[in-house]
Design a protein around this motif. Sequence first.
Motif, PDB file in Angstrom:
ATOM      1  N   ASP A   1       0.654  -0.944  -0.631  1.00 49.53           N
ATOM      2  CA  ASP A   1       0.114   0.031  -0.142  1.00 49.53           C
ATOM      3  C   ASP A   1       0.814   1.745   0.316  1.00 49.53           C
ATOM      4  O   ASP A   1       2.407   1.402   0.783  1.00 49.53           O
ATOM      5  CB  ASP A   1      -0.856   0.012   1.282  1.00 49.53           C
ATOM      6  N   LEU A   2       0.454   2.420  -0.942  1.00 55.49           N
ATOM      7  CA  LEU A   2       0.978   3.683  -0.291  1.00 55.49           C
ATOM      8  C   LEU A   2       1.292   4.567   0.386  1.00 55.49           C
ATOM      9  O   LEU A   2       0.047   4.197   1.590  1.00 55.49           O
ATOM     10  CB  LEU A   2       0.895   3.915  -2.086  1.00 55.49           C
ATOM     11  N   LYS A   3       2.205   5.030   0.994  1.00 60.34           N
ATOM     12  CA  LYS A   3       2.559   5.087   2.128  1.00 60.34           C
ATOM     13  C   LYS A   3       2.950   6.700   2.144  1.00 60.34           C
ATOM     14  O   LYS A   3       3.807   7.085   1.662  1.00 60.34           O
ATOM     15  CB  LYS A   3       2.987   4.853   2.796  1.00 60.34           C
ATOM     16  N   CYS A   4       2.914   7.176   2.855  1.00 62.99           N
ATOM     17  CA  CYS A   4       2.913   9.218   2.965  1.00 62.99           C
ATOM     18  C   CYS A   4       4.167   9.790   4.046  1.00 62.99           C
ATOM     19  O   CYS A   4       3.638   9.432   5.140  1.00 62.99           O
ATOM     20  CB  CYS A   4       1.928  10.114   2.723  1.00 62.99           C
TER      21      CYS A   4
ATOM     22  N   SER B   1       3.169  15.294   3.702  1.00 67.27           N
ATOM     23  CA  SER B   1       1.177  15.035   4.203  1.00 67.27           C
ATOM     24  C   SER B   1       1.636  16.849   4.820  1.00 67.27           C
ATOM     25  O   SER B   1       0.409  17.407   4.653  1.00 67.27           O
ATOM     26  CB  SER B   1       1.081  14.163   5.462  1.00 67.27           C
TER      27      SER B   1
ATOM     28  N   TYR C   1       1.326  18.883   1.813  1.00 78.62           N
ATOM     29  CA  TYR C   1       0.498  18.852   1.115  1.00 78.62           C
ATOM     30  C   TYR C   1      -0.640  19.937   1.308  1.00 78.62           C
ATOM     31  O   TYR C   1      -1.284  20.857   0.944  1.00 78.62           O
ATOM     32  CB  TYR C   1      -0.517  17.673   0.905  1.00 78.62           C
TER      33      TYR C   1
ATOM     34  N   ASP D   1      -6.366   4.931  -3.263  1.00 82.43           N
ATOM     35  CA  ASP D   1      -4.963   5.447  -2.775  1.00 82.43           C
ATOM     36  C   ASP D   1      -4.467   6.667  -3.408  1.00 82.43           C
ATOM     37  O   ASP D   1      -3.336   7.401  -3.399  1.00 82.43           O
ATOM     38  CB  ASP D   1      -4.164   4.249  -4.400  1.00 82.43           C
TER      39      ASP D   1
ATOM     40  N   THR E   1      -3.419   9.972  -1.334  1.00 78.65           N
ATOM     41  CA  THR E   1      -1.577   9.522  -0.678  1.00 78.65           C
ATOM     42  C   THR E   1      -0.507   9.639  -1.835  1.00 78.65           C
ATOM     43  O   THR E   1       0.276  10.982  -2.466  1.00 78.65           O
ATOM     44  CB  THR E   1      -1.578   7.751  -0.833  1.00 78.65           C
TER      45      THR E   1
ATOM     46  N   LYS F   1      -0.595  13.700  -2.453  1.00 77.24           N
ATOM     47  CA  LYS F   1       0.102  13.715  -1.601  1.00 77.24           C
ATOM     48  C   LYS F   1       1.986  13.450  -2.035  1.00 77.24           C
ATOM     49  O   LYS F   1       2.979  14.821  -2.036  1.00 77.24           O
ATOM     50  CB  LYS F   1       0.057  13.574   0.130  1.00 77.24           C
ATOM     51  N   MET F   2       1.986  12.292  -2.527  1.00 77.11           N
ATOM     52  CA  MET F   2       3.720  12.176  -2.965  1.00 77.11           C
ATOM     53  C   MET F   2       3.975  13.357  -4.542  1.00 77.11           C
ATOM     54  O   MET F   2       5.638  13.496  -3.840  1.00 77.11           O
ATOM     55  CB  MET F   2       3.385  10.846  -2.982  1.00 77.11           C
TER      56      MET F   2
END
Length: 401
Positions: A139-142, A147, A150, A372, A375, A378-379
């Motif tokens: 799973d994509l994480k930031c 954060s 953003y 997703d 996220t 944000k990335m």
Amino acid sequence: MDIMRFIDFPTPRERPPSKPSECNSERNARKYDDDYFWDNLSEEQFKELDAQIEDIERNRTDKSLSSSAVKQTPVPTDNPIEHSERKPTRVEKTTSATTYGLQSAPSTSHTPAYQPPPRRPARPGRALQSPYIDYGRNDLKCSKVASRAYDVVCSATRRSTRSSSQSSSQGDDIIISYPDYYVSLKHLSESVKPGGKLFNTVAEISIYALKYRKAKIPVKQILPLRIASFLQDGILDNGEINSAFQRSVHHLDRSQLVMFPVLQNIRFKRLDRTVGHFFLLVLNLREERFEVLDSTRSLADINLKTCCNNLITAIKELWRKHYPNSRNNIDKYQLIDINVPLLSNNHDCGFHMLMHCEHWNGINMPQFKEKDMPTIRKMLTYKWLQHPENNIAWRCKMNIC
């Protein structure tokens, strides 16, 4: 006192008292051991005694067979004959299941059965992995820093609006400045906020950030967004088109993938309005084909197929002009549709196009989902801000130190 009565019937010798640990059946069997008693037994009594002895032996055999499964409860009686003729109660049906022909209870042992230790799933090497399976998707994480940046960018849309003459307001300050492109904080905020649609200027700086590679001739080359716009309008001879296809600079024929991000303006007659939609057209020189990656449509859509055919016709004409002696003859290349993650809204198509540009390698595509998208926004925002070619001190301007 009649003394002869004691002479005719002699008194039997006394028996020692039985031990309390002796079972009732053995005590009842031993009371017939007197010589006087055995001498005076009739034949019927002998048969009755034999039957009682057989019952005792049968009960002992049944106990030995069922002792490993069920422990029998002793019957509180002193008469073995009454015990053999007595009907079993509900408890005795359970404890003497073997006597009545039922299955014995399972073993009461607590030792678990042997099981081999768990093994990790085997994952093939990179060269042996199937292109149709997404191995080890995480799973994509930031990060917290991304954060926070953003949140500060999105807060620009919540500030009070001012007149257009006040161009020096904080919402209109330049927050990203690359050598050929720049974006204001307001446009960036409108593009990346939840539910925001990607501006074409923000799309240009994101494509430029993806093109930043140290390799002289990269395997994948992404052309600017405006190139596809020129091709849609039929403009095939200007400075930017010639620069993008120039062989001495870019060597497109040596790459494996040449990507054309497209912003198509779709006219809806019923709504009397034009809507922009992003998708990706790829010239795959390795597989010798054209590929279309669209997050909402397939080639069954007439608007998408017509737009792709016009673009392919222009690309083939420019290829013949700039790469006449190339070993890659793209005139015979056909167009196919690539299955990509789909969306169910009308504002994430631009971010899907950017994900396709970044991750499509001609073989497989990471199966990111619509959940997703927050996220991913944000990335990408943090990636554009901290790009090495961004000349703006964005951390000080946004008070992120």
